[in-house]
Design a protein around this motif. Structure first.
Motif, PDB file in Angstrom:
ATOM      1  N   SER A 289      41.706  85.711 -92.796  1.00 18.09           N
ATOM      2  CA  SER A 289      42.877  86.204 -92.080  1.00 18.09           C
ATOM      3  C   SER A 289      43.111  85.418 -90.800  1.00 18.09           C
ATOM      4  N   LEU A 290      42.021  85.113 -90.084  1.00 20.66           N
ATOM      5  CA  LEU A 290      42.154  84.356 -88.839  1.00 20.66           C
ATOM      6  C   LEU A 290      42.553  82.917 -89.126  1.00 20.66           C
ATOM      7  N   ILE A 291      41.970  82.354 -90.181  1.00 20.69           N
ATOM      8  CA  ILE A 291      42.352  80.990 -90.563  1.00 20.69           C
ATOM      9  C   ILE A 291      43.825  80.961 -90.953  1.00 20.69           C
ATOM     10  N   LYS A 292      44.252  82.026 -91.641  1.00 16.71           N
ATOM     11  CA  LYS A 292      45.652  82.109 -92.046  1.00 16.71           C
ATOM     12  C   LYS A 292      46.563  82.375 -90.859  1.00 16.71           C
ATOM     13  N   ALA A 293      46.092  83.253 -89.958  1.00 18.03           N
ATOM     14  CA  ALA A 293      46.928  83.655 -88.828  1.00 18.03           C
ATOM     15  C   ALA A 293      47.254  82.487 -87.918  1.00 18.03           C
ATOM     16  N   ALA A 294      46.280  81.597 -87.740  1.00 17.40           N
ATOM     17  CA  ALA A 294      46.498  80.481 -86.826  1.00 17.40           C
ATOM     18  C   ALA A 294      47.663  79.595 -87.269  1.00 17.40           C
ATOM     19  N   PRO A 295      47.603  78.983 -88.468  1.00 16.97           N
ATOM     20  CA  PRO A 295      48.737  78.137 -88.866  1.00 16.97           C
ATOM     21  C   PRO A 295      50.012  78.932 -89.100  1.00 16.97           C
ATOM     22  N   ALA A 296      49.883  80.160 -89.589  1.00 10.21           N
ATOM     23  CA  ALA A 296      51.072  80.964 -89.854  1.00 10.21           C
ATOM     24  C   ALA A 296      51.847  81.236 -88.573  1.00 10.21           C
ATOM     25  N   SER A 297      51.152  81.694 -87.540  1.00 11.92           N
ATOM     26  CA  SER A 297      51.821  82.003 -86.276  1.00 11.92           C
ATOM     27  C   SER A 297      52.312  80.744 -85.586  1.00 11.92           C
ATOM     28  N   ALA A 298      51.493  79.700 -85.632  1.00  8.06           N
ATOM     29  CA  ALA A 298      51.901  78.451 -84.999  1.00  8.06           C
ATOM     30  C   ALA A 298      53.160  77.905 -85.669  1.00  8.06           C
ATOM     31  N   VAL A 299      53.156  77.881 -87.017  1.00  2.00           N
ATOM     32  CA  VAL A 299      54.315  77.374 -87.751  1.00  2.00           C
ATOM     33  C   VAL A 299      55.524  78.269 -87.531  1.00  2.00           C
ATOM     34  N   THR A 300      55.296  79.594 -87.533  1.00  2.97           N
ATOM     35  CA  THR A 300      56.400  80.528 -87.345  1.00  2.97           C
ATOM     36  C   THR A 300      57.078  80.326 -85.997  1.00  2.97           C
ATOM     37  N   MET A 301      56.276  80.347 -84.921  1.00  4.97           N
ATOM     38  CA  MET A 301      56.864  80.248 -83.592  1.00  4.97           C
ATOM     39  C   MET A 301      57.443  78.857 -83.346  1.00  4.97           C
ATOM     40  N   TRP A 302      56.753  77.815 -83.810  1.00  7.39           N
ATOM     41  CA  TRP A 302      57.253  76.452 -83.624  1.00  7.39           C
ATOM     42  C   TRP A 302      58.565  76.260 -84.386  1.00  7.39           C
ATOM     43  N   THR A 303      58.597  76.719 -85.647  1.00  2.33           N
ATOM     44  CA  THR A 303      59.800  76.573 -86.456  1.00  2.33           C
ATOM     45  C   THR A 303      60.946  77.398 -85.884  1.00  2.33           C
ATOM     46  N   TYR A 304      60.632  78.606 -85.417  1.00  5.65           N
ATOM     47  CA  TYR A 304      61.674  79.465 -84.854  1.00  5.65           C
ATOM     48  C   TYR A 304      62.301  78.825 -83.624  1.00  5.65           C
ATOM     49  N   GLU A 305      61.464  78.321 -82.719  1.00  7.65           N
ATOM     50  CA  GLU A 305      61.977  77.707 -81.492  1.00  7.65           C
ATOM     51  C   GLU A 305      62.856  76.505 -81.833  1.00  7.65           C
ATOM     52  N   ARG A 306      62.404  75.672 -82.770  1.00  7.00           N
ATOM     53  CA  ARG A 306      63.182  74.474 -83.125  1.00  7.00           C
ATOM     54  C   ARG A 306      64.458  74.816 -83.870  1.00  7.00           C
ATOM     55  N   ALA A 307      64.367  75.780 -84.793  1.00  9.93           N
ATOM     56  CA  ALA A 307      65.558  76.172 -85.548  1.00  9.93           C
ATOM     57  C   ALA A 307      66.613  76.771 -84.615  1.00  9.93           C
ATOM     58  N   LEU A 308      66.169  77.630 -83.694  1.00  4.30           N
ATOM     59  CA  LEU A 308      67.110  78.243 -82.759  1.00  4.30           C
ATOM     60  C   LEU A 308      67.723  77.185 -81.855  1.00  4.30           C
ATOM     61  N   HIS A 309      66.913  76.255 -81.380  1.00  7.11           N
ATOM     62  CA  HIS A 309      67.421  75.184 -80.525  1.00  7.11           C
ATOM     63  C   HIS A 309      68.435  74.331 -81.274  1.00  7.11           C
ATOM     64  N   LEU A 310      68.133  74.035 -82.552  1.00  7.54           N
ATOM     65  CA  LEU A 310      69.036  73.233 -83.367  1.00  7.54           C
ATOM     66  C   LEU A 310      70.354  73.951 -83.583  1.00  7.54           C
ATOM     67  N   LEU A 311      70.281  75.249 -83.899  1.00  5.34           N
ATOM     68  CA  LEU A 311      71.498  76.030 -84.121  1.00  5.34           C
ATOM     69  C   LEU A 311      72.340  76.127 -82.853  1.00  5.34           C
ATOM     70  N   GLN A 312      71.673  76.291 -81.714  1.00  4.34           N
ATOM     71  CA  GLN A 312      72.403  76.339 -80.455  1.00  4.34           C
ATOM     72  C   GLN A 312      73.047  74.996 -80.151  1.00  4.34           C
ATOM     73  N   GLY A 313      72.323  73.908 -80.498  1.00  2.37           N
ATOM     74  CA  GLY A 313      72.882  72.576 -80.290  1.00  2.37           C
ATOM     75  C   GLY A 313      74.086  72.309 -81.172  1.00  2.37           C
ATOM     76  N   MET A 314      74.048  72.797 -82.411  1.00  3.85           N
ATOM     77  CA  MET A 314      75.180  72.644 -83.319  1.00  3.85           C
ATOM     78  C   MET A 314      76.398  73.382 -82.801  1.00  3.85           C
ATOM     79  N   LYS A 315      76.172  74.555 -82.220  1.00  8.25           N
ATOM     80  CA  LYS A 315      77.288  75.317 -81.676  1.00  8.25           C
ATOM     81  C   LYS A 315      77.895  74.606 -80.470  1.00  8.25           C
ATOM     82  N   THR A 316      77.015  73.979 -79.666  1.00  4.70           N
ATOM     83  CA  THR A 316      77.507  73.261 -78.489  1.00  4.70           C
ATOM     84  C   THR A 316      78.369  72.080 -78.885  1.00  4.70           C
ATOM     85  N   VAL A 317      77.918  71.382 -79.961  1.00 11.69           N
ATOM     86  CA  VAL A 317      78.686  70.222 -80.446  1.00 11.69           C
ATOM     87  C   VAL A 317      80.044  70.658 -80.937  1.00 11.69           C
ATOM     88  N   GLU A 318      80.074  71.815 -81.649  1.00 11.22           N
ATOM     89  CA  GLU A 318      81.355  72.295 -82.146  1.00 11.22           C
ATOM     90  C   GLU A 318      82.302  72.620 -80.999  1.00 11.22           C
TER      91      GLU A 318
END
Length: 318
Positions: A289-318
């Motif tokens: 569970s701990l081995i799973k939690a580490a990459p899962a949380s890291a990937v989740t938060m990293w992907t979320y931050e980047r996806a949100l930033h990308l979506l906000q950037g797309m809106k700014t361009v529009e």
């Protein structure tokens, strides 16, 4: 300037938050699916201290033993059992979780402004995380139960497919069958998500100076917060898994033939596990569970931050 990253998580539009959360959930699930199956199989191992023929908990199958058995008996696809409901679970869970987190933060800010008071960031993160976790767990629990049951299937097929499982549970267990163990799930997720977001928000700024190949300290903060929070609430996760395979098909799942009937609620189940198997049984599968939690949380938060930033950037361009 320094407060902007922390604010981004709930200052995006509703659509951006839902989309970013869903993407983060999907990517995370794809990466950790095999570890999830291993953890569930370990949690469903049963050892009775009163049974002289029972395998000692110290000799119970370990992670490598379980992995080898799955590989030999079920093939590589065995590591992705339950992946379809799990993908739906992570997709919807991520979306609901971050939307609820954003909405709760905004509500707290509004109430604080109205009452002219200052709410500490850690307190706000804990409350928002707990509410977000409760909402996401309740809304997606039937998918969580299906994921567990499919992952617990060995060489013997309990359900022939996703639709068949839904029909079977509805027919033989009723709507309540989809929510077996929900109390344990909520009891687990409230402190887990509260602690996770509180620690994540506290660690994110100090970790911002850590340079990684991914480009920021978001992953480090997510890993640290998740490992600590997961360890605290893991016994409730084990109870939830044991309760999820209860019902008329219990004996057909891996380990189910030995798992007793638990009908005394969350605390009664936990007490029975401790009495019959010892307290260590509550932590069976924690390492995975701990081995799973580490990459899962890291990937989740990293992907979320980047996806949100990308979506906000797309809106700014529009």
């Amino acid at each position: 300037m320094s407060s902007e990253p922390q604010a981004n998580r709930y200052k995006g539009t509703r659509t951006q938050v839902v989309t970013a959360g869903a993407v983060a959930g999907l990517v995370s699930r794809f990466c950790i699916a095999p570890l999830d199956v291993l953890k569930i199989r370990l949690q469903l191992q049963y050892h009775s201290r009163a049974d002289p023929l029972s395998t000692s908990i110290r000799r119970a199958a370990g992670v490598l033993d379980v992995a080898r058995n799955i590989w030999r008996q079920e093939g590589i696809t065995g590591f992705w059992k339950g992946n379809i409901p799990a993908e739906g679970l992570y997709l919807s869970y991520g979306a609901v979780q971050f939307l609820a987190y954003r909405s709760t933060n905004q509500a707290i800010d509004a109430l604080a402004a109205k009452g002219d008071v200052t709410v500490p960031g850690t307190v706000k993160s804990f409350v928002a995380g707990a509410i977000a976790g409760t909402a996401a767990t309740t809304a997606t629990y039937p998918l969580d139960l299906l994921r567990t049951r499919f992952a617990a299937q060995g060489t013997e097929k309990v359900y022939t497919g996703l639709l068949a499982s839904i029909r079977d549970i509805t027919r033989h267990e009723g709507p309540a069958g989809f929510f077996r163990g929900l109390t344990a799930g909520v009891a687990q997720v409230v402190p887990y998500m509260g602690l996770f977001f509180a620690f994540y928000e506290s660690l994110k700024q100090p970790m911002s100076t850590v340079h990684l190949p991914f480009g920021s300290g978001d992953a480090v903060a997510g890993v640290t917060a998740s490992v600590f929070s997961k360890s605290v609430v893991f016994p409730l996760d084990t109870v939830r898994k044991r309760l999820q395979v209860q019902g008329p098909t219990r004996s057909k799942f891996v380990g189910g033939a030995r798992i007793p009937v638990y009908d005394r609620g969350v605390m009664g189940t936990m007490g029975m596990i401790v009495r019959r198997e010892g307290w260590r049984a509550l932590y069976r599968g924690l390492s995975v569970s701990l081995i799973k939690a580490a990459p899962a949380s890291a990937v989740t938060m990293w992907t979320y931050e980047r996806a949100l930033h990308l979506l906000q950037g797309m809106k700014t361009v529009e």
